[in-house]
Design a protein around this motif. Structure first.
Motif, PDB file in Angstrom:
ATOM      1  N   LEU A   1       1.428  -3.937   4.025  1.00 56.47           N
ATOM      2  CA  LEU A   1       2.807  -3.485   4.189  1.00 56.47           C
ATOM      3  C   LEU A   1       2.788  -1.971   3.977  1.00 56.47           C
ATOM      4  O   LEU A   1       2.706  -1.494   2.850  1.00 56.47           O
ATOM      5  N   ILE A   2       2.818  -1.226   5.083  1.00 59.80           N
ATOM      6  CA  ILE A   2       2.605   0.217   5.061  1.00 59.80           C
ATOM      7  C   ILE A   2       3.923   0.957   5.264  1.00 59.80           C
ATOM      8  O   ILE A   2       4.547   0.832   6.326  1.00 59.80           O
ATOM      9  N   PRO A   3       4.358   1.741   4.273  1.00 58.92           N
ATOM     10  CA  PRO A   3       5.606   2.494   4.441  1.00 58.92           C
ATOM     11  C   PRO A   3       5.441   3.599   5.482  1.00 58.92           C
ATOM     12  O   PRO A   3       4.409   4.270   5.529  1.00 58.92           O
ATOM     13  N   MET A   4       6.447   3.749   6.324  1.00 55.80           N
ATOM     14  CA  MET A   4       6.421   4.786   7.350  1.00 55.80           C
ATOM     15  C   MET A   4       6.886   6.131   6.801  1.00 55.80           C
ATOM     16  O   MET A   4       6.604   7.159   7.376  1.00 55.80           O
ATOM     17  N   LYS A   5       7.611   6.113   5.683  1.00 59.01           N
ATOM     18  CA  LYS A   5       8.147   7.331   5.079  1.00 59.01           C
ATOM     19  C   LYS A   5       7.870   7.302   3.585  1.00 59.01           C
ATOM     20  O   LYS A   5       7.572   6.257   3.013  1.00 59.01           O
ATOM     21  N   ASP A   6       7.998   8.468   2.951  1.00 64.90           N
ATOM     22  CA  ASP A   6       7.831   8.573   1.507  1.00 64.90           C
ATOM     23  C   ASP A   6       9.172   8.399   0.807  1.00 64.90           C
ATOM     24  O   ASP A   6      10.228   8.607   1.395  1.00 64.90           O
ATOM     25  N   GLY A   7       9.113   8.054  -0.465  1.00 64.25           N
ATOM     26  CA  GLY A   7      10.299   8.023  -1.300  1.00 64.25           C
ATOM     27  C   GLY A   7      11.259   6.898  -0.987  1.00 64.25           C
ATOM     28  O   GLY A   7      10.894   5.866  -0.440  1.00 64.25           O
ATOM     29  N   ALA A   8      12.525   7.128  -1.338  1.00 67.13           N
ATOM     30  CA  ALA A   8      13.558   6.110  -1.192  1.00 67.13           C
ATOM     31  C   ALA A   8      13.767   5.694   0.255  1.00 67.13           C
ATOM     32  O   ALA A   8      14.163   4.569   0.530  1.00 67.13           O
TER      33      ALA A   8
ATOM     34  N   VAL B   1       0.827  -1.204   0.000  1.00 66.32           N
ATOM     35  CA  VAL B   1       0.000   0.000   0.000  1.00 66.32           C
ATOM     36  C   VAL B   1       0.861   1.252   0.000  1.00 66.32           C
ATOM     37  O   VAL B   1       2.049   1.209   0.306  1.00 66.32           O
ATOM     38  N   GLU B   2       0.223   2.356  -0.353  1.00 66.01           N
ATOM     39  CA  GLU B   2       0.855   3.670  -0.263  1.00 66.01           C
ATOM     40  C   GLU B   2       0.658   4.193   1.160  1.00 66.01           C
ATOM     41  O   GLU B   2      -0.079   3.599   1.953  1.00 66.01           O
ATOM     42  N   ARG B   3       1.247   5.322   1.474  1.00 65.29           N
ATOM     43  CA  ARG B   3       1.091   5.901   2.815  1.00 65.29           C
ATOM     44  C   ARG B   3      -0.362   6.271   3.113  1.00 65.29           C
ATOM     45  O   ARG B   3      -0.744   6.383   4.256  1.00 65.29           O
ATOM     46  N   THR B   4      -1.171   6.429   2.080  1.00 66.55           N
ATOM     47  CA  THR B   4      -2.595   6.725   2.262  1.00 66.55           C
ATOM     48  C   THR B   4      -3.382   5.468   2.623  1.00 66.55           C
ATOM     49  O   THR B   4      -4.579   5.548   2.874  1.00 66.55           O
ATOM     50  N   LEU B   5      -2.723   4.323   2.610  1.00 63.41           N
ATOM     51  CA  LEU B   5      -3.306   2.998   2.839  1.00 63.41           C
ATOM     52  C   LEU B   5      -4.048   2.475   1.613  1.00 63.41           C
ATOM     53  O   LEU B   5      -4.673   1.427   1.660  1.00 63.41           O
ATOM     54  N   LYS B   6      -3.953   3.197   0.492  1.00 65.00           N
ATOM     55  CA  LYS B   6      -4.546   2.730  -0.757  1.00 65.00           C
ATOM     56  C   LYS B   6      -3.621   1.663  -1.345  1.00 65.00           C
ATOM     57  O   LYS B   6      -2.403   1.812  -1.358  1.00 65.00           O
ATOM     58  N   VAL B   7      -4.203   0.567  -1.814  1.00 59.97           N
ATOM     59  CA  VAL B   7      -3.422  -0.503  -2.410  1.00 59.97           C
ATOM     60  C   VAL B   7      -2.765   0.008  -3.683  1.00 59.97           C
ATOM     61  O   VAL B   7      -3.416   0.666  -4.505  1.00 59.97           O
ATOM     62  N   ARG B   8      -1.484  -0.283  -3.829  1.00 62.80           N
ATOM     63  CA  ARG B   8      -0.756   0.166  -5.022  1.00 62.80           C
ATOM     64  C   ARG B   8      -1.425  -0.358  -6.285  1.00 62.80           C
ATOM     65  O   ARG B   8      -1.769  -1.533  -6.382  1.00 62.80           O
ATOM     66  N   GLY B   9      -1.643   0.558  -7.238  1.00 66.49           N
ATOM     67  CA  GLY B   9      -2.237   0.196  -8.510  1.00 66.49           C
ATOM     68  C   GLY B   9      -3.751   0.097  -8.512  1.00 66.49           C
ATOM     69  O   GLY B   9      -4.338  -0.298  -9.510  1.00 66.49           O
TER      70      GLY B   9
END
Length: 88
Positions: free
Chosen positions: A47-54, A27-35
């Motif tokens: 799998l939720i990223p805690m930060k944006d980008g690299a 998912v993206e940080r918005t909790l929206k599933v990628r794609g």
């Protein structure tokens, strides 16, 4: 709605035609599933990223109840924003 209880993603979630990473829904940080436009995921199945980008490559929210409660609040706000056409 699919609810998973425990500390690992449900086998049902793993069979869904969604983007997966490390056995969890990516998912993206918005909790929206990628794609996906209108599918969100949270809790131990996401799998939720805690930060944006690299910087986000190795830093993900742990699959704990404390984080899931926070994620649920964030998800509710983001779904409302999506319905209203506001930024998430």
């Amino acid at each position: 709605i699919v609810a998973t209880i425990g500390n690992a993603p449900s086998p049902v979630v793993q069979k869904m035609a969604l983007s997966h990473q490390a056995g969890r829904v990516a998912v993206e940080r918005t909790l929206k599933v990628r794609g996906q436009d209108n599918i969100w995921s949270l809790g131990d199945c996401a799998l939720i990223p805690m930060k944006d980008g690299a910087e986000a490559r190795d830093d993900f929210a742990p699959p704990t109840a404390q984080f899931a409660v926070r994620e649920a609040r964030c998800l509710a706000r983001n779904i409302a924003a999506a319905i209203d056409g506001r930024p998430q």
